[in-house]
Design an enzyme around this catalytic site. Structure first.
Site, PDB file in Angstrom:
ATOM      1  N   LYS A 116       5.565   4.049  -5.687  1.00 57.84           N
ATOM      2  CA  LYS A 116       6.443   2.926  -5.362  1.00 57.84           C
ATOM      3  C   LYS A 116       7.245   2.511  -6.598  1.00 57.84           C
ATOM      4  O   LYS A 116       8.411   2.148  -6.494  1.00 57.84           O
ATOM      5  CB  LYS A 116       5.611   1.741  -4.878  1.00 57.84           C
ATOM      6  CG  LYS A 116       5.020   1.884  -3.475  1.00 57.84           C
ATOM      7  CD  LYS A 116       4.526   0.512  -3.006  1.00 57.84           C
ATOM      8  CE  LYS A 116       3.419   0.515  -1.973  1.00 57.84           C
ATOM      9  NZ  LYS A 116       3.618   1.142  -0.715  1.00 57.84           N
ATOM     10  N   GLU A 200       5.921  -7.804  -7.516  1.00 59.72           N
ATOM     11  CA  GLU A 200       7.155  -8.243  -6.853  1.00 59.72           C
ATOM     12  C   GLU A 200       7.090  -9.727  -6.577  1.00 59.72           C
ATOM     13  O   GLU A 200       6.012 -10.291  -6.426  1.00 59.72           O
ATOM     14  CB  GLU A 200       7.311  -7.525  -5.488  1.00 59.72           C
ATOM     15  CG  GLU A 200       7.685  -6.074  -5.607  1.00 59.72           C
ATOM     16  CD  GLU A 200       7.772  -5.388  -4.249  1.00 59.72           C
ATOM     17  OE1 GLU A 200       7.598  -6.061  -3.209  1.00 59.72           O
ATOM     18  OE2 GLU A 200       8.015  -4.178  -4.242  1.00 59.72           O
ATOM     19  N   HIS A 235      -0.741  -7.418   6.269  1.00 60.68           N
ATOM     20  CA  HIS A 235       0.377  -6.596   5.798  1.00 60.68           C
ATOM     21  C   HIS A 235       0.409  -5.210   6.427  1.00 60.68           C
ATOM     22  O   HIS A 235       0.926  -4.264   5.841  1.00 60.68           O
ATOM     23  CB  HIS A 235       0.373  -6.485   4.267  1.00 60.68           C
ATOM     24  CG  HIS A 235       0.568  -7.810   3.600  1.00 60.68           C
ATOM     25  ND1 HIS A 235      -0.319  -8.328   2.698  1.00 60.68           N
ATOM     26  CD2 HIS A 235       1.537  -8.732   3.729  1.00 60.68           C
ATOM     27  CE1 HIS A 235       0.105  -9.519   2.294  1.00 60.68           C
ATOM     28  NE2 HIS A 235       1.228  -9.782   2.911  1.00 60.68           N
ATOM     29  N   ARG A 291       7.666  10.982   5.832  1.00 68.17           N
ATOM     30  CA  ARG A 291       6.936  11.604   6.942  1.00 68.17           C
ATOM     31  C   ARG A 291       7.404  10.960   8.232  1.00 68.17           C
ATOM     32  O   ARG A 291       8.189  10.012   8.212  1.00 68.17           O
ATOM     33  CB  ARG A 291       5.450  11.333   6.773  1.00 68.17           C
ATOM     34  CG  ARG A 291       5.196   9.824   6.608  1.00 68.17           C
ATOM     35  CD  ARG A 291       3.754   9.451   6.729  1.00 68.17           C
ATOM     36  NE  ARG A 291       3.467   8.140   6.186  1.00 68.17           N
ATOM     37  CZ  ARG A 291       3.563   7.000   6.841  1.00 68.17           C
ATOM     38  NH1 ARG A 291       3.987   6.993   8.085  1.00 68.17           N
ATOM     39  NH2 ARG A 291       3.267   5.855   6.267  1.00 68.17           N
TER      40      ARG A 291
HETATM   41  P1  ADP Z   1       2.352  -0.120   2.355  1.00 68.42           P
HETATM   42  O1  ADP Z   1       2.369   1.048   1.444  1.00 68.42           O
HETATM   43  O2  ADP Z   1       1.001  -0.691   2.558  1.00 68.42           O
HETATM   44  O3  ADP Z   1       3.118   0.129   3.609  1.00 68.42           O
HETATM   45  P2  ADP Z   1       4.598  -1.860   1.597  1.00 68.42           P
HETATM   46  O4  ADP Z   1       5.139  -1.969   0.241  1.00 68.42           O
HETATM   47  O5  ADP Z   1       5.399  -1.094   2.579  1.00 68.42           O
HETATM   48  O6  ADP Z   1       3.127  -1.264   1.516  1.00 68.42           O
HETATM   49  O7  ADP Z   1       4.337  -3.315   2.156  1.00 68.42           O
HETATM   50  C1  ADP Z   1       3.607  -3.549   3.317  1.00 68.42           C
HETATM   51  C2  ADP Z   1       3.898  -4.920   3.868  1.00 68.42           C
HETATM   52  O8  ADP Z   1       3.620  -5.935   2.907  1.00 68.42           O
HETATM   53  C3  ADP Z   1       5.343  -5.171   4.252  1.00 68.42           C
HETATM   54  O9  ADP Z   1       5.645  -4.701   5.539  1.00 68.42           O
HETATM   55  C4  ADP Z   1       5.451  -6.674   4.142  1.00 68.42           C
HETATM   56  O10 ADP Z   1       4.915  -7.313   5.271  1.00 68.42           O
HETATM   57  C5  ADP Z   1       4.564  -6.988   2.984  1.00 68.42           C
HETATM   58  N1  ADP Z   1       5.331  -7.070   1.733  1.00 68.42           N
HETATM   59  C6  ADP Z   1       5.611  -6.050   0.908  1.00 68.42           C
HETATM   60  N2  ADP Z   1       6.347  -6.472  -0.149  1.00 68.42           N
HETATM   61  C7  ADP Z   1       6.509  -7.799   0.029  1.00 68.42           C
HETATM   62  C8  ADP Z   1       7.154  -8.839  -0.728  1.00 68.42           C
HETATM   63  N3  ADP Z   1       7.752  -8.581  -1.883  1.00 68.42           N
HETATM   64  N4  ADP Z   1       7.116 -10.102  -0.246  1.00 68.42           N
HETATM   65  C9  ADP Z   1       6.498 -10.384   0.917  1.00 68.42           C
HETATM   66  N5  ADP Z   1       5.861  -9.465   1.657  1.00 68.42           N
HETATM   67  C10 ADP Z   1       5.865  -8.189   1.225  1.00 68.42           C
HETATM   68  P1  ADP Z   2       2.878   3.122   8.710  1.00 67.12           P
HETATM   69  O1  ADP Z   2       3.998   2.308   8.149  1.00 67.12           O
HETATM   70  O2  ADP Z   2       3.415   4.353   9.394  1.00 67.12           O
HETATM   71  O3  ADP Z   2       1.884   2.378   9.483  1.00 67.12           O
HETATM   72  P2  ADP Z   2       0.786   3.482   6.631  1.00 67.12           P
HETATM   73  O4  ADP Z   2       1.005   3.954   5.231  1.00 67.12           O
HETATM   74  O5  ADP Z   2       0.207   2.152   6.869  1.00 67.12           O
HETATM   75  O6  ADP Z   2       2.180   3.677   7.393  1.00 67.12           O
HETATM   76  O7  ADP Z   2      -0.189   4.537   7.287  1.00 67.12           O
HETATM   77  C1  ADP Z   2       0.245   5.446   8.163  1.00 67.12           C
HETATM   78  C2  ADP Z   2      -0.693   5.555   9.279  1.00 67.12           C
HETATM   79  O8  ADP Z   2      -1.556   6.625   9.007  1.00 67.12           O
HETATM   80  C3  ADP Z   2      -1.582   4.358   9.520  1.00 67.12           C
HETATM   81  O9  ADP Z   2      -1.025   3.422  10.378  1.00 67.12           O
HETATM   82  C4  ADP Z   2      -2.777   4.979  10.140  1.00 67.12           C
HETATM   83  O10 ADP Z   2      -2.704   4.959  11.543  1.00 67.12           O
HETATM   84  C5  ADP Z   2      -2.759   6.391   9.619  1.00 67.12           C
HETATM   85  N1  ADP Z   2      -3.774   6.594   8.646  1.00 67.12           N
HETATM   86  C6  ADP Z   2      -3.800   6.188   7.372  1.00 67.12           C
HETATM   87  N2  ADP Z   2      -4.903   6.577   6.773  1.00 67.12           N
HETATM   88  C7  ADP Z   2      -5.598   7.261   7.692  1.00 67.12           C
HETATM   89  C8  ADP Z   2      -6.835   7.929   7.683  1.00 67.12           C
HETATM   90  N3  ADP Z   2      -7.601   7.963   6.615  1.00 67.12           N
HETATM   91  N4  ADP Z   2      -7.226   8.522   8.818  1.00 67.12           N
HETATM   92  C9  ADP Z   2      -6.450   8.506   9.908  1.00 67.12           C
HETATM   93  N5  ADP Z   2      -5.278   7.906   9.970  1.00 67.12           N
HETATM   94  C10 ADP Z   2      -4.864   7.289   8.881  1.00 67.12           C
HETATM   95 MG    MG Z   3       5.066   0.403   3.888  1.00 66.99          MG
END
Ligand code: ADP
Ligand code: ADP
Ligand code: MG
Length: 674
Positions: A116, A200, A235, A291
């Site tokens: 990230k 952030e 989140h 992906r």
């Molecule tokens: P992940 O890898 O778990 O998907 P993200 O960076 O995409 O992590 O963030 C997941 C969620 O966390 C976002 O969809 C949002 O709801 C929240 N989030 C991320 N960054 C911020 C931020 N700077 N302020 C508020 N909420 C945030």
């Molecule tokens: P998304 O924004 O697509 O939800 P995430 O980074 O949260 O992205 O994770 C992608 C998806 O992959 C998750 O919602 C979950 O369903 C699946 N996932 C993540 N880790 C695992 C795991 N260890 N086994 C099976 N599915 C997983």
């Molecule tokens: Mg995300």
């Protein structure tokens, strides 16, 4: 196009990829761990190969095993699905080294977007807007603390290598920063083997809006428009929709343009998602997922495209199947993720066998169910607890929301806790209907979203009791008839037992314990026409229960309703409109049940792996002190002391798997009697 592909995944996404491959005439190879023998995806594929034990590390994450299976099965390409190895550059490299096509972006693009922090640095250089924050290389405490100070609280600490919400901490005040940082680093190290973080500005009422992008090997990169994924818990996404409510063409173009620029900046190929966080008119880059996304079906429903087909075509070297000027959004689609989890217990994942499972009827173009399980399958602690995705489409958002609410009432799940009650509450909530969305929606409306406790005299309660009583009587009848058939003697005493019920004076008392612990006795009087008179707490009613091709039909005083009744031992579930009402049938002659030992035991609430032990025998602890940390599915859980005391024994070592209910820590008992 490929002749044969391997799907390096499980569950609904493996089934989803197989469906498209089949339609295109591409042969499929499934892989499965010991926990998934016989799983739905192994049955849909043309071949299914075992790849090792249940823990993902030893099966779905084992690069050499999967590449070897692909080679031996003669697969020309591997689709990684999402999760698991889908964003693993080493896996993409191993595929290439074995002469197998990785259905995904080039290794360099995965690497560039994998961190990230680094991807943000790259986006900054490409002119894509970022949330105010720190994503530098220096990770010393002084640098991080002063960065947080400069950004201004509240701040959000994220694991640079993060995903799935792991290693993420919101910090409201400077005093909490150190603790939160250590927690985030620890979780990041455990989950990703990398403890680097970024910081952030934490936006307090943002929306999550992401852009689906697609690129081919000939240099074409397009935006397939946006998805709004603002309805989240911890989140993590719960409901997603397309288009984003309130999105105007200018803003769509601005966000689509930024996403395409992001993809171009890393030489992207295939399906990808650029996630933005939006507040007011501003939007900021969060991360790019290299992906197929879990929520891709909403894009498919509004564009009429099959994104897995696009992935396969692009990976096979074809151009994007549709020119950009022919891409358009039609109507509105919403996806709900059905999880085996308990919203009332802070979304604790729930494991167990799906004793009963009925999913909504699919209607082409309107109601779609993507699932990897069937009735009888188990939700295990080894993998993600998602049961299914329900996707609905409507001409406009109000229609889609109505269809969502209706389809959710068709869901029937017995055997694990689910978030269905929460999803139904959201789908019918005025704020959701009026598209008042932001990522704090669930937390803010928490109270009004948790399923209401049914008041004991409600109509539902009456219906539930009548259904349970008649279902129990019906089972008895069927058992009696079966016994009579088995003896082959219509005059046997078994068959005769039925006769007393034809006598209007006969009655039978049935005893039930309701979910709230109240015991109820129901007297059932058989009537000559097959119906019954039931003496219910609110007075007598005439009721009948019949089964037809669509299931059970319960009539009470002439009003009929569809419902389902399931039984596991003495536990009955009466399911009305997708909502489970649990009852226990009590045998009044059985000896009283001995209750399990009380609240002073430390037990695993869920099958899990012990990840950290924070106490040792002889330690004296105060009530609520953290004792140990366990991990199940995607969650880390800290177990705390139920009382002040001295630790006698820590039963398991780090790394061990523990069953639900097994004792983890014992206390020295002080014999009060001396
Ligand atoms: P992940 O890898 O778990 O998907 P993200 O960076 O995409 O992590 O963030 C997941 C969620 O966390 C976002 O969809 C949002 O709801 C929240 N989030 C991320 N960054 C911020 C931020 N700077 N302020 C508020 N909420 C945030
Ligand atoms: P998304 O924004 O697509 O939800 P995430 O980074 O949260 O992205 O994770 C992608 C998806 O992959 C998750 O919602 C979950 O369903 C699946 N996932 C993540 N880790 C695992 C795991 N260890 N086994 C099976 N599915 C997983
Ligand atoms: Mg995300």
């Amino acid at each position: 196009m490929f002749r044969k592909i391997l799907i390096a995944n499980r569950g609904e996404i493996a089934c989803r990829v197989i469906a498209t491959a089949k339609r295109l005439g591409v042969a499929t190879v499934a892989v499965y761990s010991e926990a998934d023998a016989g799983a739905r995806h192994t049955r849909l594929a043309d071949e299914a190969w075992p790849i090792g034990p249940a823990p993902a590390r030893e099966s779905y994450l084992s690069i050499p095993t999967i590449v070897e299976v692909a080679r031996r099965a003669g697969a020309e390409a591997i689709h990684p699905g999402y999760g698991f190895l889908s964003e693993n550059a080493g896996f993409a490299e191993a595929c290439a080294a074995a002469g197998i096509v990785f259905i995904g972006p080039p290794v360099a693009a995965i690497r560039a977007m994998g961190s990230k922090a680094e991807s943000k640095a790259l986006m900054e250089r490409s002119g894509v807007p970022l949330v105010p924050g720190y994503h530098g290389v220096a990770q010393d405490l002084a640098t991080l603390t002063s960065a947080a100070q400069r950004i201004g609280y509240p701040v959000l600490i994220k694991a640079s290598a993060g995903g799935g919400g792991k290693g993420m901490r919101v910090v409201d005040r400077p005093d909490d920063f150190l603790d939160a940082l250590e927690g985030a680093q620890r979780e990041a190290l455990a989950s990703f083997g990398d403890d680097r973080v970024l910081i952030e500005k934490y936006l307090t009422r943002p929306r999550h809006i992401e852009i689906q992008v697609f690129a081919d090997t000939q240099g074409n990169t397009v935006s397939l428009f946006e998805r709004d994924c603002s309805i989240q818990r911890r989140h993590q996404k719960v409901l997603e929709e397309a288009p984003a409510p309130g999105m105007d063409p200018a803003r769509r173009q601005a966000m689509g343009g930024a996403a395409v620029a992001a993809a171009r900046a890393v030489g992207y190929v295939g399906a990808g998602t650029v996630e933005f966080i939006a507040e007011g008119d501003a939007f900021y880059f969060m991360e790019m997922n290299t992906r197929l996304q879990v929520e891709h079906p909403v894009t498919e429903m509004v564009t009429g495209l099959d994104l897995v087909e696009w992935q396969l075509r692009v990976a096979a070297g074809e151009r994007l199947p549709v020119p950009p000027e022919h891409l358009a959004i039609r109507g509105h689609a919403i996806e709900a993720r059905i999880y085996a989890e308990d919203p009332a217990r802070d979304f604790l994942p729930s494991t167990g066998r799906l004793a009963h499972l009925r999913q909504p009827r699919q209607v082409p173009g309107q109601v779609r169910v993507d699932t990897g399980v069937r009735a009888g399958d188990a939700i295990t602690p080894h993998y993600d607890p998602m049961i299914a995705k329900l996707i609905v489409w409507g001409e406009d958002r109000p229609t889609a929301v109505r269809r969502l609410a209706a389809a959710l009432t068709e869901y029937e799940v017995v055997g694990v806790e689910t978030n269905l009650g929460l999803l139904r509450a959201i789908a019918t909530h005025p704020a959701f209907r009026s598209a008042d969305l932001d990522t704090g929606f669930i937390a803010r409306h928490g109270e009004s979203l948790l399923p209401a406790v049914a008041s004991p005299n409600s109509t539902d309660d009456l219906v539930v009791l009548a259904a349970a009583a008649l279902a129990a009587v019906r089972e008895q009848d069927m058992a009696i008839q079966a016994a009579a058939r088995a003896t082959g003697d219509p005059w046997s005493p078994w068959a005769a037992v039925d006769a007393w019920r034809m006598n209007g004076d006969g009655y039978q008392d049935l005893h039930f314990r309701r979910g709230d612990g109240v015991d109820i006795t129901l007297r059932t009087h058989p009537l000559p026409d097959g119906a019954f008179r039931l003496d219910l707490p609110g007075g007598p009613v005439t009721a009948s229960l019949v089964e037809d091709a669509d299931g059970l039909l319960l009539a009470i005083d002439g009003v009929s309703r569809r419902l389902t009744v399931t039984r596991r031992g003495t536990e009955l579930a009466v399911i009305i409109g997708g909502r489970n009402h649990a009852l226990v049938q009590v045998d009044p002659l059985a000896p009283p049940r001995v209750e399990a030992a009380g609240g002073d035991r430390v037990t695993a609430p869920i099958p899990a792996r012990v990840t950290r032990i924070l106490v040792a025998p002889g330690d004296s602890v105060r009530k609520n002190a953290p004792l140990l940390v366990i991990e199940a599915m995607k969650m880390e859980l800290t177990l705390r002391a139920p009382m002040d005391g001295i630790i006698a024994q820590v039963i398991h070592a780090v790394g061990e798997m523990v069953e639900e209910g097994s004792e983890l820590v014992t206390f020295v008992t002080i014999n009060a009697a001396g």
